[in-house]
Design a protein around this motif. Structure first.
Motif, PDB file in Angstrom:
ATOM      1  N   LEU A 164       0.973  -1.178   0.091  1.00  0.00           N
ATOM      2  CA  LEU A 164      -0.017   0.111   0.091  1.00  0.00           C
ATOM      3  C   LEU A 164       0.963   1.329   0.017  1.00  0.00           C
ATOM      4  O   LEU A 164       1.814   1.522   0.833  1.00  0.00           O
ATOM      5  CB  LEU A 164      -1.031  -0.167   1.372  1.00  0.00           C
ATOM      6  N   ARG A 165       0.709   2.059  -0.874  1.00  0.00           N
ATOM      7  CA  ARG A 165       1.284   3.450  -0.968  1.00  0.00           C
ATOM      8  C   ARG A 165       0.364   4.630  -1.283  1.00  0.00           C
ATOM      9  O   ARG A 165      -0.705   4.568  -1.808  1.00  0.00           O
ATOM     10  CB  ARG A 165       2.176   3.316  -2.219  1.00  0.00           C
ATOM     11  N   ALA A 166       0.564   5.614  -0.316  1.00  0.00           N
ATOM     12  CA  ALA A 166      -0.279   6.863  -0.450  1.00  0.00           C
ATOM     13  C   ALA A 166       0.217   7.679  -1.682  1.00  0.00           C
ATOM     14  O   ALA A 166       1.208   7.811  -2.049  1.00  0.00           O
ATOM     15  CB  ALA A 166      -0.261   7.604   0.796  1.00  0.00           C
ATOM     16  N   ASP A 167      -0.869   8.461  -2.408  1.00  0.00           N
ATOM     17  CA  ASP A 167      -0.322   9.170  -3.356  1.00  0.00           C
ATOM     18  C   ASP A 167      -1.059  10.563  -3.151  1.00  0.00           C
ATOM     19  O   ASP A 167      -2.488  10.332  -3.442  1.00  0.00           O
ATOM     20  CB  ASP A 167      -0.705   8.555  -4.645  1.00  0.00           C
ATOM     21  N   ASP A 168      -0.706  11.674  -2.776  1.00  0.00           N
ATOM     22  CA  ASP A 168      -1.135  12.863  -2.434  1.00  0.00           C
ATOM     23  C   ASP A 168      -0.845  13.890  -3.442  1.00  0.00           C
ATOM     24  O   ASP A 168      -1.114  15.096  -3.291  1.00  0.00           O
ATOM     25  CB  ASP A 168      -1.033  13.341  -1.171  1.00  0.00           C
ATOM     26  N   ASP A 169      -0.349  13.591  -4.681  1.00  0.00           N
ATOM     27  CA  ASP A 169       0.267  14.615  -5.743  1.00  0.00           C
ATOM     28  C   ASP A 169      -0.956  15.140  -6.375  1.00  0.00           C
ATOM     29  O   ASP A 169      -1.774  14.576  -7.140  1.00  0.00           O
ATOM     30  CB  ASP A 169       1.263  13.754  -6.629  1.00  0.00           C
ATOM     31  N   VAL A 170      -1.286  16.444  -5.974  1.00  0.00           N
ATOM     32  CA  VAL A 170      -2.398  17.144  -6.724  1.00  0.00           C
ATOM     33  C   VAL A 170      -2.247  17.065  -8.098  1.00  0.00           C
ATOM     34  O   VAL A 170      -3.240  17.300  -8.601  1.00  0.00           O
ATOM     35  CB  VAL A 170      -2.410  18.638  -6.166  1.00  0.00           C
ATOM     36  N   ARG A 171      -1.064  16.891  -8.763  1.00  0.00           N
ATOM     37  CA  ARG A 171      -1.000  16.929 -10.049  1.00  0.00           C
ATOM     38  C   ARG A 171      -1.575  15.859 -10.936  1.00  0.00           C
ATOM     39  O   ARG A 171      -1.951  15.718 -12.108  1.00  0.00           O
ATOM     40  CB  ARG A 171       0.616  16.865 -10.684  1.00  0.00           C
ATOM     41  N   HIS A 172      -2.004  14.681 -10.069  1.00  0.00           N
ATOM     42  CA  HIS A 172      -2.613  13.640 -10.522  1.00  0.00           C
ATOM     43  C   HIS A 172      -4.162  13.559 -10.409  1.00  0.00           C
ATOM     44  O   HIS A 172      -4.857  12.763 -11.000  1.00  0.00           O
ATOM     45  CB  HIS A 172      -2.216  12.450  -9.578  1.00  0.00           C
ATOM     46  N   LEU A 173      -4.613  15.091  -9.996  1.00  0.00           N
ATOM     47  CA  LEU A 173      -6.073  15.204  -9.818  1.00  0.00           C
ATOM     48  C   LEU A 173      -6.902  15.120 -10.971  1.00  0.00           C
ATOM     49  O   LEU A 173      -7.839  14.728 -11.379  1.00  0.00           O
ATOM     50  CB  LEU A 173      -6.372  16.577  -9.171  1.00  0.00           C
ATOM     51  N   GLN A 174      -6.057  15.530 -12.193  1.00  0.00           N
ATOM     52  CA  GLN A 174      -6.696  15.705 -13.575  1.00  0.00           C
ATOM     53  C   GLN A 174      -6.071  15.281 -14.657  1.00  0.00           C
ATOM     54  O   GLN A 174      -4.717  15.490 -14.680  1.00  0.00           O
ATOM     55  CB  GLN A 174      -7.023  17.174 -13.942  1.00  0.00           C
ATOM     56  N   SER A 175      -6.500  14.552 -15.482  1.00  0.00           N
ATOM     57  CA  SER A 175      -5.665  13.696 -16.595  1.00  0.00           C
ATOM     58  C   SER A 175      -6.056  14.981 -17.588  1.00  0.00           C
ATOM     59  O   SER A 175      -6.820  15.216 -18.152  1.00  0.00           O
ATOM     60  CB  SER A 175      -6.629  12.665 -17.142  1.00  0.00           C
ATOM     61  N   LEU A 176      -4.591  15.282 -18.066  1.00  0.00           N
ATOM     62  CA  LEU A 176      -4.497  16.445 -18.974  1.00  0.00           C
ATOM     63  C   LEU A 176      -4.237  15.951 -20.347  1.00  0.00           C
ATOM     64  O   LEU A 176      -3.467  14.789 -20.591  1.00  0.00           O
ATOM     65  CB  LEU A 176      -3.267  17.384 -18.497  1.00  0.00           C
ATOM     66  N   SER A 177      -4.724  16.600 -21.310  1.00  0.00           N
ATOM     67  CA  SER A 177      -4.524  16.142 -22.835  1.00  0.00           C
ATOM     68  C   SER A 177      -3.023  16.005 -23.165  1.00  0.00           C
ATOM     69  O   SER A 177      -2.520  17.221 -22.970  1.00  0.00           O
ATOM     70  CB  SER A 177      -5.426  17.109 -23.615  1.00  0.00           C
ATOM     71  N   PRO A 178      -2.522  14.919 -23.721  1.00  0.00           N
ATOM     72  CA  PRO A 178      -1.205  14.793 -23.922  1.00  0.00           C
ATOM     73  C   PRO A 178      -0.811  15.814 -25.190  1.00  0.00           C
ATOM     74  O   PRO A 178       0.075  16.310 -25.356  1.00  0.00           O
ATOM     75  CB  PRO A 178      -1.186  13.387 -24.621  1.00  0.00           C
ATOM     76  N   GLU A 179      -1.941  16.150 -26.163  1.00  0.00           N
ATOM     77  CA  GLU A 179      -1.585  16.776 -27.277  1.00  0.00           C
ATOM     78  C   GLU A 179      -1.320  18.559 -26.744  1.00  0.00           C
ATOM     79  O   GLU A 179      -0.557  19.265 -27.175  1.00  0.00           O
ATOM     80  CB  GLU A 179      -2.722  16.772 -28.195  1.00  0.00           C
ATOM     81  N   LEU A 180      -2.352  18.760 -25.735  1.00  0.00           N
ATOM     82  CA  LEU A 180      -2.359  20.127 -25.113  1.00  0.00           C
ATOM     83  C   LEU A 180      -1.024  20.304 -24.391  1.00  0.00           C
ATOM     84  O   LEU A 180      -0.311  21.262 -24.532  1.00  0.00           O
ATOM     85  CB  LEU A 180      -3.492  20.308 -24.313  1.00  0.00           C
ATOM     86  N   LYS A 181      -0.775  19.016 -23.757  1.00  0.00           N
ATOM     87  CA  LYS A 181       0.680  19.365 -22.916  1.00  0.00           C
ATOM     88  C   LYS A 181       1.839  19.283 -23.864  1.00  0.00           C
ATOM     89  O   LYS A 181       2.779  20.207 -23.794  1.00  0.00           O
ATOM     90  CB  LYS A 181       0.781  18.092 -22.070  1.00  0.00           C
ATOM     91  N   HIS A 182       1.773  18.823 -24.793  1.00  0.00           N
ATOM     92  CA  HIS A 182       2.908  18.955 -25.870  1.00  0.00           C
ATOM     93  C   HIS A 182       2.922  20.270 -26.575  1.00  0.00           C
ATOM     94  O   HIS A 182       4.085  20.904 -26.476  1.00  0.00           O
ATOM     95  CB  HIS A 182       2.782  17.817 -27.022  1.00  0.00           C
ATOM     96  N   GLN A 183       1.881  20.993 -26.844  1.00  0.00           N
ATOM     97  CA  GLN A 183       1.704  22.274 -27.413  1.00  0.00           C
ATOM     98  C   GLN A 183       2.577  23.274 -26.489  1.00  0.00           C
ATOM     99  O   GLN A 183       2.932  24.285 -26.827  1.00  0.00           O
ATOM    100  CB  GLN A 183       0.397  22.655 -28.012  1.00  0.00           C
ATOM    101  N   GLU A 184       1.821  23.221 -25.160  1.00  0.00           N
ATOM    102  CA  GLU A 184       2.383  24.151 -24.121  1.00  0.00           C
ATOM    103  C   GLU A 184       4.070  23.943 -23.710  1.00  0.00           C
ATOM    104  O   GLU A 184       4.626  24.938 -23.800  1.00  0.00           O
ATOM    105  CB  GLU A 184       1.654  23.766 -22.738  1.00  0.00           C
ATOM    106  N   ALA A 185       4.494  22.632 -24.143  1.00  0.00           N
ATOM    107  CA  ALA A 185       5.590  22.537 -23.923  1.00  0.00           C
ATOM    108  C   ALA A 185       6.565  22.941 -25.036  1.00  0.00           C
ATOM    109  O   ALA A 185       7.626  23.921 -24.900  1.00  0.00           O
ATOM    110  CB  ALA A 185       6.389  21.086 -23.650  1.00  0.00           C
ATOM    111  N   GLU A 186       6.116  23.057 -26.220  1.00  0.00           N
ATOM    112  CA  GLU A 186       6.827  23.613 -27.469  1.00  0.00           C
ATOM    113  C   GLU A 186       6.791  25.122 -27.379  1.00  0.00           C
ATOM    114  O   GLU A 186       7.711  25.810 -27.697  1.00  0.00           O
ATOM    115  CB  GLU A 186       6.049  22.995 -28.591  1.00  0.00           C
TER     116      GLU A 186
END
Length: 773
Positions: A444-466
């Motif tokens: 058992l492992r706890a995961d409290d990372d707020v960044r896991h709260l929402q599944s972000l579109s890979p395409e949008l994440k790629h465009q933002e990184a670019e």
């Protein structure tokens, strides 16, 4: 049965329906900001306000890069694209180029205060009594290649200190260049033009998201029609929010539809009659109607995640209908009133305990879960009211002729837990559960990372990184909050802090920072600067310097009594950043120091918080820590929920037997996260909150098992099995969601409900006496 009550219920249903229709006509506000589910992270109102302000500011920003192989065509396409955005009214401001007069305007605003403005390098030289180097620099500038010796310039700023100060302003590093009035960058044979805009409305309002999405599509169509071959990159919170809302809406439709169809198909398969199908649909529909209208009336809006979880109410509300319908298999239930009379005690106690579980969610600090609680409580009341008040009236026919095969199959589940011959099988099941729980406890492992709260579109994440790579901009959620008694106190604190930040930058603890005092020194610093200029530059060097240049005019040292303050500067060009850095509200002076590329937040916190009045704020870390705190808080809610349920059990069954009735649901809530861990399910706040519902739903199965006896046991178990299947069809399907919080919730519910059904007969006992209904 009293005929007045069904008519009163019909009147209430009509009023609720009318209210829902009116709200729909007026427009229903759906919230899609996933962070709106979170509680306020701060008891400190100032910090919370600043966090909200920064989040709001960034959420309204959108950035586009319009690209083409031909730079001229890229500029044409960007102008076409920008024109549509400007005309729409959805944009409050739009930037495609640098104001050519910005530098001149900034210089004009700073000019009256020039004597007190020194770059850090010039100030250091003067403090070390090395003013000769500034004289040499000024001489080289005046007479070097492209020199611009001027009597006017010399008279106002003989050592050119103001130009040096302007060049040292902390303009964020950027790969963008000004070409023919447009901000451009070239990469891999493509020339990109920056189009930056600020939205005029809330980025998380679904209606505005739809409008803006159509606007961008329209602008893009116009641009590529005029300039074929144009490409576009985009970034902004509104794009993530719209994508997430669209996905959540699609999941609401698909999961809700599958749940309804599956539940109704289950009724049709078991009862082989349209009558239970129609009555079940009525109970479900009225429950959802009540839930939707009640949530709107209380909260004024509905969050899409709350709606997604709330729609799964279908699987619970049908439980009480199934208890009624399964009495068709009971030969003693000859008419509707008999059927209701037989199931009413279990339904009433089960409903009260389920409501206790849901109402416990109201103690959770997460607004979204409060909505789920209200949605579910009101919906369940609506469904049970329909079962109790309408079913005896609408179900006036005799019970349909049904096959006993399903009842016989359900009886085998009772047999598993009651037959002495199957004690080894029971021991094997219990032993397997304990073994899996032991293995899960190690995994058992706890995961409290707020960044896991929402599944972000890979395409949008790629465009933002670019976009970040092409423009050289940085992203982050860390900043420093500076508080003091006055604006000047804030600037003086910042000046003490900047030395530490500069050291941290040299040590690669962070990449860069921006503070108000980098643009506007404190009055105390300006006085010191004037003294340094007068004592270490003008007095020792001005006369000889004037003689060398052959200048006989008067020099204006600008040693006035006026001092530069932030309000004296125009918010244009690099100074536009000041509006974000000034967080003062009313009588609470506050500044923000923005941080870029923080690599060692712990070390930076130690370095900066040693300065009085400075606080390091890391939104991601703070939210994640908060999730950890409330994950533990949710487990406490589970204990509270069980504690509130037990007195009802004890009142009905006695203290000892009441505890036994709680064993199956408590075991399910305990085992679910441990067994889930064996297949890699991490434990989050949302898994913990799901356990509260596992307890409250599972206790229904225990109550129904306890309230039955003798020949009615197989009939009751069939109803429990159907209830568990319908709950799995609703809550269990949430495990398929791409929204992390919903997926975590669904996985725990799936495992927990299966366990609650498996263990339910333990609560039934054998022939022990029980309290009379």
């Amino acid at each position: 049965m009293n005929r007045t009550l069904p008519w009163l219920w019909a009147s209430l249903v009509a009023l609720v329906f009318l209210y829902a229709v009116v709200r729909a006509v007026l427009g229903i506000s759906l919230q899609s900001n996933i962070l709106a589910l979170l509680p306020q992270t701060e008891r400190d109102v100032t910090v919370q306000r600043i966090q909200d302000g920064i989040a709001k500011s960034f959420s309204r920003r959108v950035v586009f890069l319009i690209g083409h192989a031909n730079p001229t065509k890229a500029r044409i396409a960007s102008r076409s694209f920008s024109f549509v955005l400007k005309q729409s009214g959805a944009i409050s401001s739009l930037t495609t180029q640098i104001d050519p007069d910005a530098q001149r305007k900034i210089g004009a605003a700073l000019f009256p205060y020039r004597a007190g403005l020194l770059s850090n390098a010039d100030r250091t030289l003067l403090a070390e009594n090395e003013g000769e180097k500034l004289v040499t620099r000024a001489r080289a500038t005046m007479y070097g290649p492209g020199g611009f010796a001027s009597g006017t310039l010399f008279a106002n700023d003989p050592f050119l200190l103001l130009p040096a100060y302007l060049l040292a302003l902390p303009v964020p590093q950027s790969r963008l260049n000004l070409e023919d009035g447009a901000l451009m960058v070239r990469d891999r044979g493509i020339s990109y033009v920056l189009v930056s805009a600020e939205l005029s409305e809330d980025a998380y309002t679904i209606s505005f998201q739809e409008r803006f999405d159509s606007l961008v599509k329209s602008a893009w169509t116009k641009a590529i029609t005029e300039v074929p071959g144009t490409t576009m990159l985009r970034a902004g919170a509104i794009f993530y929010a719209h994508d997430g809302a669209r996905e959540a809406t699609a999941e609401i439709s698909s999961i809700g539809l599958i749940s309804i169809i599956g539940t109704l198909a289950l009724l049709l398969f078991v009862f082989r009659s349209v009558r239970p199908l129609l009555l079940g649909f009525i109970a479900i529909a009225i429950g959802i109607l009540f839930a939707f209208a009640g949530t709107l009336a209380i909260f004024g809006q509905i969050h899409v995640v709350a709606l997604l979880l709330g729609v799964s109410l279908i699987g619970i509300s049908v439980d009480y209908s199934l208890q009624y319908f399964c009495e068709y298999f009971d030969p003693d239930a000859k008419n509707p009133l008999d059927r209701l009379r037989l199931v009413l005690p279990g339904v009433a106690i089960g409903l009260s305990l389920t409501l206790v579980g849901y109402l416990t969610l109201l103690f959770a600090p997460f607004p979204g879960l409060r909505q789920v609680a209200i949605f579910s409580v009101i919906g369940l009341i609506g469904s049970v009211g329909t079962v109790c008040l309408w079913f005896p009236v609408l179900d006036m026919q005799s019970a349909p002729k049904l096959s006993g095969k399903l009842v016989d199959l359900a009886a085998k589940h009772w047999l598993l837990w009651e037959s002495p011959a199957l004690r080894y099988a029971r021991s094997g099941i219990v032993g397997l559960c304990v073994l899996l729980a032991a293995i899960g406890a190690c995994m058992l492992r706890a995961d409290d990372d707020v960044r896991h709260l929402q599944s972000l579109s890979p395409e949008l994440k790629h465009q933002e990184a670019e976009i970040r790579r092409l423009t050289g901009s940085m992203g982050g959620t860390e900043f420093l909050l500076i508080r003091g008694t006055s604006e000047q106190a804030l600037l003086e604190t910042e000046e003490k802090l900047i030395g530490r930040l500069s050291f941290a930058r040299q040590q690669h603890v962070l990449d860069d920072f921006q503070a108000v005092s980098q643009f506007v020194p404190s009055v105390a610093r300006q006085r010191e600067n004037r003294s340094l200029v007068r004592e270490n530059l003008i007095k020792p060097y001005l006369a000889s310097y004037m003689s060398e240049l052959g200048y006989a005019g008067r020099v204006d040292g600008a040693m006035t009594e006026r001092f530069l303050t932030p309000k004296d500067l125009p918010l244009i060009g690099p100074l536009s950043l000041l509006s974000l850095l000034n967080a003062t509200s009313g009588s609470h002076p506050a500044h923000v120091v923005l941080l870029d590329g923080v690599k060692q937040p712990g070390r930076l916190r130690t370095l900066t918080e040693q300065v009085p009045g400075v606080r390091f704020v890391d939104l991601t870390s703070d939210w994640s820590n908060l999730f950890g705190t409330y994950r533990r808080y949710a487990l406490l809610l589970l204990v509270v929920s069980a504690g509130l349920m037990y007195p009802i059990h004890a009142w009905r069954y006695g203290w000892r037997d009441g505890a036994m009735v709680m064993v199956p649901s408590l075991s399910a809530a305990t085992l679910a996260p441990l067994i889930g861990a064996t297949v890699g399910i991490e434990f989050t706040f949302f898994n913990a909150m799901a356990l509260v519902l596992v307890l409250s739903i599972g206790v229904d199965y225990s109550i129904f098992s306890r309230e039955t006896s003798g020949v009615r046991k197989p009939v009751t178990m069939l109803a429990i099995a159907l209830a568990a299947l319908s709950t799995i069809l609703s809550f269990g399907l949430l495990a398929l969601s791409r929204v992390f919080a919903v997926h975590a919730f669904g996985m725990t519910m799936l495992i927990g409900i299966v366990l609650a059904f498996l263990l339910a007969p333990i609560a039934g006992g054998t022939t022990r006496s029980r309290a009379a209904p």
